[in-house]
Design a protein around this motif. Structure first.
Motif, PDB file in Angstrom:
ATOM      1  N   GLU A 109       0.735  -1.063   0.516  1.00 13.04           N
ATOM      2  CA  GLU A 109       0.069   0.185  -0.138  1.00 13.04           C
ATOM      3  C   GLU A 109       1.248   1.071  -0.392  1.00 13.04           C
ATOM      4  OE1 GLU A 109      -2.380  -0.101   2.828  1.00 13.04           O
ATOM      5  OE2 GLU A 109      -4.629  -1.428   2.401  1.00 13.04           O
ATOM      6  N   TYR A 113       1.055   3.235  -6.817  1.00 17.11           N
ATOM      7  CA  TYR A 113      -0.810   3.806  -6.522  1.00 17.11           C
ATOM      8  C   TYR A 113      -1.250   3.664  -8.308  1.00 17.11           C
ATOM      9  CZ  TYR A 113      -3.477   7.708  -7.200  1.00 17.11           C
ATOM     10  OH  TYR A 113      -4.010   8.167  -7.862  1.00 17.11           O
ATOM     11  N   TYR A 140      -5.743   1.410  -6.410  1.00 17.01           N
ATOM     12  CA  TYR A 140      -5.067   0.472  -4.816  1.00 17.01           C
ATOM     13  C   TYR A 140      -4.447   2.134  -4.550  1.00 17.01           C
ATOM     14  CZ  TYR A 140      -1.752  -2.611  -2.681  1.00 17.01           C
ATOM     15  OH  TYR A 140      -1.704  -2.752  -1.805  1.00 17.01           O
ATOM     16  N   PRO A 141      -4.078   2.023  -3.389  1.00 18.46           N
ATOM     17  CA  PRO A 141      -4.621   1.201  -2.382  1.00 18.46           C
ATOM     18  C   PRO A 141      -6.143   1.445  -2.346  1.00 18.46           C
ATOM     19  CG  PRO A 141      -2.883   3.039  -1.406  1.00 18.46           C
ATOM     20  CD  PRO A 141      -2.881   2.665  -2.716  1.00 18.46           C
ATOM     21  N   SER A 198      -0.076   6.207  -0.332  1.00 18.44           N
ATOM     22  CA  SER A 198       0.697   6.085  -0.986  1.00 18.44           C
ATOM     23  C   SER A 198       1.422   7.173  -1.797  1.00 18.44           C
ATOM     24  CB  SER A 198       0.748   4.921  -2.620  1.00 18.44           C
ATOM     25  OG  SER A 198      -0.332   4.953  -3.021  1.00 18.44           O
TER      26      SER A 198
END
Length: 278
Positions: A109, A113, A140-141, A198
């Motif tokens: 995490e 990204y 993500y995350p 992140s």
């Protein structure tokens, strides 16, 4: 000449691009503790295919990989172009002569990204309640999303549900906010802000209208009744002129029909009178 200390030296590699953004180039850097010019064989292997990737700057997949090296430095790097999901959670090995180091590029995490590929947000008023729903596809995350009215934070903990979409996620957020009967929030725009662990990047999604204002109804006894304008009231009120129009048109049609019938009856009676007289 290779220094004698090279026999005791270690080779390691690490992710240099932080955060590593999917769709962008990333760099893995191999630390070798001697100058790169003294490393006769610089090599990378692994990746999705688990095969040789780079040999002294030469690769068969130039569209995907590239070497970056300063021969006077104690490192050399592998550039992975346009990071894909398949490039992650697989092993990579960097080698210098007879020494090598292997490890997995693990999805974490704080390191990666994945910008959402699609964002769908809805702001819906139901009387004095504002319902907000948000869907982020392939992200993500999983970000933390907060709800604001104007610049005022109303909730920093929107309810979230999620499920896997490949290596990453689809996430759904929701909140129901009761609009207070005062002018503090009047004409302010509702919005949702999402932040990622992140990166310092913030995704902001604005509502398509402002918070409705209260309508003050002054009573003769001195009391004040506060009413909130809402979409349901607007929908009901907009129907009223159409109902009047339909009623008027119906009445006019009935009058025309009755007039025609009376005229026809009168005409028949007149013809009978003429025949009787003759």
């Amino acid at each position: 000449m290779v220094p004698s200390s090279w026999n005791r030296a270690e080779v390691t590699w690490s992710l240099s691009t932080l955060p590593a953004i999917f769709g962008k180039d990333i760099t893995l850097t191999c630390k070798i503790e001697i100058k790169s010019k003294d490393c006769r064989v610089r090599q990378w292997s692994g990746g999705p295919g688990g095969k040789a990737i780079m040999y002294n700057g030469i690769t068969s997949k130039r569209y995907k990989y590239q070497e970056s090296v300063d021969l006077q430095s104690t490192s050399f790097s592998l550039i992975i172009k346009s990071l894909l999901e398949s490039d992650v959670n697989v092993n990579y090995t960097c080698s210098c002569d007879f020494k090598s180091f292997k490890k997995k590029l693990v999805l974490k995490e704080k390191l990666f990204y994945y910008p959402p590929t699609e964002t769908d947000v809805s702001f819906f008023y139901k009387r004095d309640v504002l319902k907000v729903s948000l869907e982020l596809k392939k992200v993500y995350p999983i970000p933390s999303c907060a709800f604001y009215v104007g610049t005022d934070l109303k909730s920093d903990n929107m309810t979230v549900t999620f499920h896997h979409n490949g290596l990453v996620f689809n996430a759904n957020y929701a909140i129901e906010y009761t609009i207070r009967n005062n002018e503090e929030e009047c004409e302010k725009q509702p919005l949702v802000k999402c932040i990622f662990i992140s990166t310092d990047k913030v995704i902001t999604m604005n509502g398509n209208s402002t918070v409705p204002c209260p309508v003050f109804d002054n009573k003769s006894n001195g009391s004040t009744n506060v009413q909130m304008f809402n979409h349901d009231d607007l929908s009901n009120n907009t129907k009223f002129p159409y109902q009047i129009l339909i009623s008027v048109c119906g009445t006019m049609c009935i009058c025309v029909v009755v007039t025609l019938i009376i005229g026809e009856i009168t005409s028949l009676k007149y013809d009978d009178l003429i025949r009787y007289t003759i």
